[in-house]
Every structure is written in C-alpha cells, then in structure tokens.
Design a protein around this motif. Structure first.
Motif, PDB file in Angstrom:
ATOM      1  N   ALA A  96       0.817  -1.222   0.000  1.00  0.00           N
ATOM      2  CA  ALA A  96       0.000   0.000   0.000  1.00  0.00           C
ATOM      3  C   ALA A  96       0.848   1.268   0.000  1.00  0.00           C
ATOM      4  CB  ALA A  96      -0.950  -0.007   1.191  1.00  0.00           C
ATOM      5  N   ASP A  97       1.964   1.262   0.711  1.00  0.00           N
ATOM      6  CA  ASP A  97       2.773   2.490   0.814  1.00  0.00           C
ATOM      7  C   ASP A  97       3.613   2.768  -0.436  1.00  0.00           C
ATOM      8  OD1 ASP A  97       4.701   0.524   1.161  1.00  0.00           O
ATOM      9  OD2 ASP A  97       5.487   1.349   3.026  1.00  0.00           O
ATOM     10  N   THR A  98       3.458   1.937  -1.479  1.00  0.00           N
ATOM     11  CA  THR A  98       4.184   2.181  -2.733  1.00  0.00           C
ATOM     12  C   THR A  98       3.264   2.728  -3.830  1.00  0.00           C
ATOM     13  OG1 THR A  98       3.850  -0.058  -3.625  1.00  0.00           O
ATOM     14  CG2 THR A  98       5.800   0.304  -2.221  1.00  0.00           C
ATOM     15  N   ARG A  99       2.009   2.995  -3.491  1.00  0.00           N
ATOM     16  CA  ARG A  99       1.053   3.499  -4.482  1.00  0.00           C
ATOM     17  C   ARG A  99       1.340   4.953  -4.842  1.00  0.00           C
ATOM     18  NH1 ARG A  99      -4.499   2.601  -1.644  1.00  0.00           N
ATOM     19  NH2 ARG A  99      -3.232   3.337   0.065  1.00  0.00           N
ATOM     20  N   GLY A 100       0.826   5.348  -5.999  1.00  0.00           N
ATOM     21  CA  GLY A 100       0.883   6.750  -6.404  1.00  0.00           C
ATOM     22  C   GLY A 100      -0.070   7.568  -5.545  1.00  0.00           C
ATOM     23  N   HIS A 101       0.144   8.882  -5.513  1.00  0.00           N
ATOM     24  CA  HIS A 101      -0.689   9.741  -4.672  1.00  0.00           C
ATOM     25  C   HIS A 101      -0.955  11.065  -5.370  1.00  0.00           C
ATOM     26  CE1 HIS A 101      -1.216  12.403  -0.961  1.00  0.00           C
ATOM     27  NE2 HIS A 101      -2.278  11.612  -0.992  1.00  0.00           N
ATOM     28  N   ASP A 119      -3.532   9.835 -13.279  1.00  0.00           N
ATOM     29  CA  ASP A 119      -3.326  11.262 -13.034  1.00  0.00           C
ATOM     30  C   ASP A 119      -1.858  11.583 -13.335  1.00  0.00           C
ATOM     31  OD1 ASP A 119      -4.250  13.837 -12.363  1.00  0.00           O
ATOM     32  OD2 ASP A 119      -3.799  13.572 -10.243  1.00  0.00           O
ATOM     33  N   GLU A 120      -1.151  12.203 -12.414  1.00  0.00           N
ATOM     34  CA  GLU A 120       0.255  12.543 -12.661  1.00  0.00           C
ATOM     35  C   GLU A 120       1.220  11.433 -12.239  1.00  0.00           C
ATOM     36  OE1 GLU A 120       1.164  16.403 -11.107  1.00  0.00           O
ATOM     37  OE2 GLU A 120      -0.532  17.312 -12.145  1.00  0.00           O
ATOM     38  N   TYR A 121       0.706  10.360 -11.639  1.00  0.00           N
ATOM     39  CA  TYR A 121       1.533   9.228 -11.219  1.00  0.00           C
ATOM     40  C   TYR A 121       1.726   8.279 -12.397  1.00  0.00           C
ATOM     41  CZ  TYR A 121       2.553   4.640  -9.175  1.00  0.00           C
ATOM     42  OH  TYR A 121       3.080   3.405  -8.889  1.00  0.00           O
ATOM     43  N   PHE A 122       2.991   7.977 -12.728  1.00  0.00           N
ATOM     44  CA  PHE A 122       3.266   7.011 -13.784  1.00  0.00           C
ATOM     45  C   PHE A 122       4.363   6.062 -13.339  1.00  0.00           C
ATOM     46  CE2 PHE A 122       5.580   5.377 -17.418  1.00  0.00           C
ATOM     47  CZ  PHE A 122       4.541   4.786 -18.120  1.00  0.00           C
ATOM     48  N   ASP A 123       4.100   4.782 -13.479  1.00  0.00           N
ATOM     49  CA  ASP A 123       5.069   3.728 -13.216  1.00  0.00           C
ATOM     50  C   ASP A 123       4.867   2.694 -14.321  1.00  0.00           C
ATOM     51  OD1 ASP A 123       6.392   1.385 -12.401  1.00  0.00           O
ATOM     52  OD2 ASP A 123       6.015   1.785 -10.287  1.00  0.00           O
ATOM     53  N   SER A 124       5.857   2.513 -15.172  1.00  0.00           N
ATOM     54  CA  SER A 124       5.726   1.611 -16.322  1.00  0.00           C
ATOM     55  C   SER A 124       5.455   0.164 -15.906  1.00  0.00           C
ATOM     56  CB  SER A 124       6.965   1.684 -17.212  1.00  0.00           C
ATOM     57  OG  SER A 124       8.114   1.290 -16.486  1.00  0.00           O
ATOM     58  N   ASP A 125       5.762  -0.194 -14.662  1.00  0.00           N
ATOM     59  CA  ASP A 125       5.480  -1.542 -14.170  1.00  0.00           C
ATOM     60  C   ASP A 125       4.066  -1.658 -13.605  1.00  0.00           C
ATOM     61  OD1 ASP A 125       8.008  -2.535 -14.813  1.00  0.00           O
ATOM     62  OD2 ASP A 125       8.847  -1.842 -12.902  1.00  0.00           O
ATOM     63  N   ARG A 126       3.357  -0.522 -13.535  1.00  0.00           N
ATOM     64  CA  ARG A 126       2.020  -0.510 -12.946  1.00  0.00           C
ATOM     65  C   ARG A 126       1.024   0.186 -13.877  1.00  0.00           C
ATOM     66  NH1 ARG A 126       2.654   1.030  -6.638  1.00  0.00           N
ATOM     67  NH2 ARG A 126       2.730  -1.116  -5.927  1.00  0.00           N
ATOM     68  N   ILE A 127       0.845  -0.382 -15.045  1.00  0.00           N
ATOM     69  CA  ILE A 127      -0.106   0.165 -16.003  1.00  0.00           C
ATOM     70  C   ILE A 127      -1.482  -0.474 -15.813  1.00  0.00           C
ATOM     71  CG2 ILE A 127      -0.627   0.469 -18.456  1.00  0.00           C
ATOM     72  CD1 ILE A 127       1.800   2.077 -17.529  1.00  0.00           C
ATOM     73  N   ASN A 128      -1.496  -1.752 -15.545  1.00  0.00           N
ATOM     74  CA  ASN A 128      -2.751  -2.491 -15.409  1.00  0.00           C
ATOM     75  C   ASN A 128      -2.475  -3.847 -14.784  1.00  0.00           C
ATOM     76  OD1 ASN A 128      -1.398  -3.156 -18.001  1.00  0.00           O
ATOM     77  ND2 ASN A 128      -3.045  -4.665 -18.119  1.00  0.00           N
ATOM     78  N   PHE A 129      -3.547  -4.563 -14.513  1.00  0.00           N
ATOM     79  CA  PHE A 129      -3.491  -5.958 -14.103  1.00  0.00           C
ATOM     80  C   PHE A 129      -4.571  -6.657 -14.913  1.00  0.00           C
ATOM     81  CE2 PHE A 129      -4.531  -9.608 -11.403  1.00  0.00           C
ATOM     82  CZ  PHE A 129      -3.260 -10.126 -11.211  1.00  0.00           C
ATOM     83  N   GLY A 130      -4.196  -7.281 -16.016  1.00  0.00           N
ATOM     84  CA  GLY A 130      -5.181  -7.827 -16.945  1.00  0.00           C
ATOM     85  C   GLY A 130      -6.033  -6.700 -17.495  1.00  0.00           C
ATOM     86  N   ALA A 131      -7.347  -6.853 -17.412  1.00  0.00           N
ATOM     87  CA  ALA A 131      -8.265  -5.817 -17.893  1.00  0.00           C
ATOM     88  C   ALA A 131      -8.427  -4.677 -16.898  1.00  0.00           C
ATOM     89  CB  ALA A 131      -9.628  -6.426 -18.191  1.00  0.00           C
TER      90      ALA A 131
END
Length: 126
Positions: free
Chosen positions: A8-13, A28-40
């Motif tokens: 939880a403490d690694t989420r965008g804010h 929003d303004e948070y971008f992490d290429s490893d966290r684009i989606n989870f399946g759909a």
C-alpha cells in the motif's frame, strides 16, 4: 499466473484541495511503467473527497466502473438519468459500453466520503 504484490505504501498519490487519492496503477500525474494495469483492470483508486465536492460530469467509454463506499455518502448520476446515493455496504456498478457521462460527488455538506473506484476494460458494444 504470476503472483504480484504491491504494498500500500508504494502506491501513487494525488492531493488537491478537495481530493486525496491513492493509485494502485498509473493514473493522473503518477506514472510507473510496471504498474499500467493488471489484466483488464486499469484503475484501482482509494479516494477521499471533501464535503460537497467530487468528480463532476465526465465521460467514460468501453469501461466497467465499480465504486465501493468505505465511509460516508456518494452521489452518483449519469446521462442515462440514473441518480442514487450509495453508502457503506452498497456497490455501484456501471457499464460505460459505447459511452456515458457520469458524476460522483460527496453527498454530505459536512463529512468526507471515502470510496474505492475500479475501472476495467470491457468489450466494445456498438
């Protein structure tokens, strides 16, 4: 299936005068290429909205949208003339399909509303 754990403490804010939001995936303004989606699943946000404030009317398309109140009262309205206040123990589901406009606003003039929002892609229906 590969097991993925995001603490939880690694989420965008995102913090605005009316919104305090934590994002599991890029949003929003948070971008992490490893966290684009989870399946759909594309969005999993934990939102806290100030009294009387919220997400004014905006469009969605080709999405399944689920809102789960954790505290307070959330007013939902949409372009299909649906309107309802949902609260803890209730779940709002909406299929945006070919397109819809909707709003989610804190129904209380004095207390914040806290809710989870999940968006997932759906098959386009024409």
């Amino acid at each position: 299936m590969k097991k993925v754990i995001h603490k939880a403490d690694t989420r965008g804010h995102s913090q605005y005068d009316w919104l305090d939001s934590y994002h599991t995936f890029s949003f929003d303004e948070y971008f992490d290429s490893d966290r684009i989606n989870f399946g759909a699943l594309r969005v999993l946000n934990d939102d806290k909205v100030a009294p009387g404030q919220g997400f004014q009317t905006h469009p969605h398309k080709n999405m399944e949208i689920i809102s789960i109140p954790l505290k307070g009262h959330l007013q939902h309205g949409d372009s299909k003339k649906n309107s309802r206040i949902i609260t803890v123990g209730e779940i709002q589901t909406m299929s945006a399909g070919t397109g819809i406009f909707h709003s989610e606003v804190n129904a209380s003039p004095v207390e914040p509303v806290e809710f989870l929002t999940k968006f997932g892609l759906c098959e386009r229906t024409e």
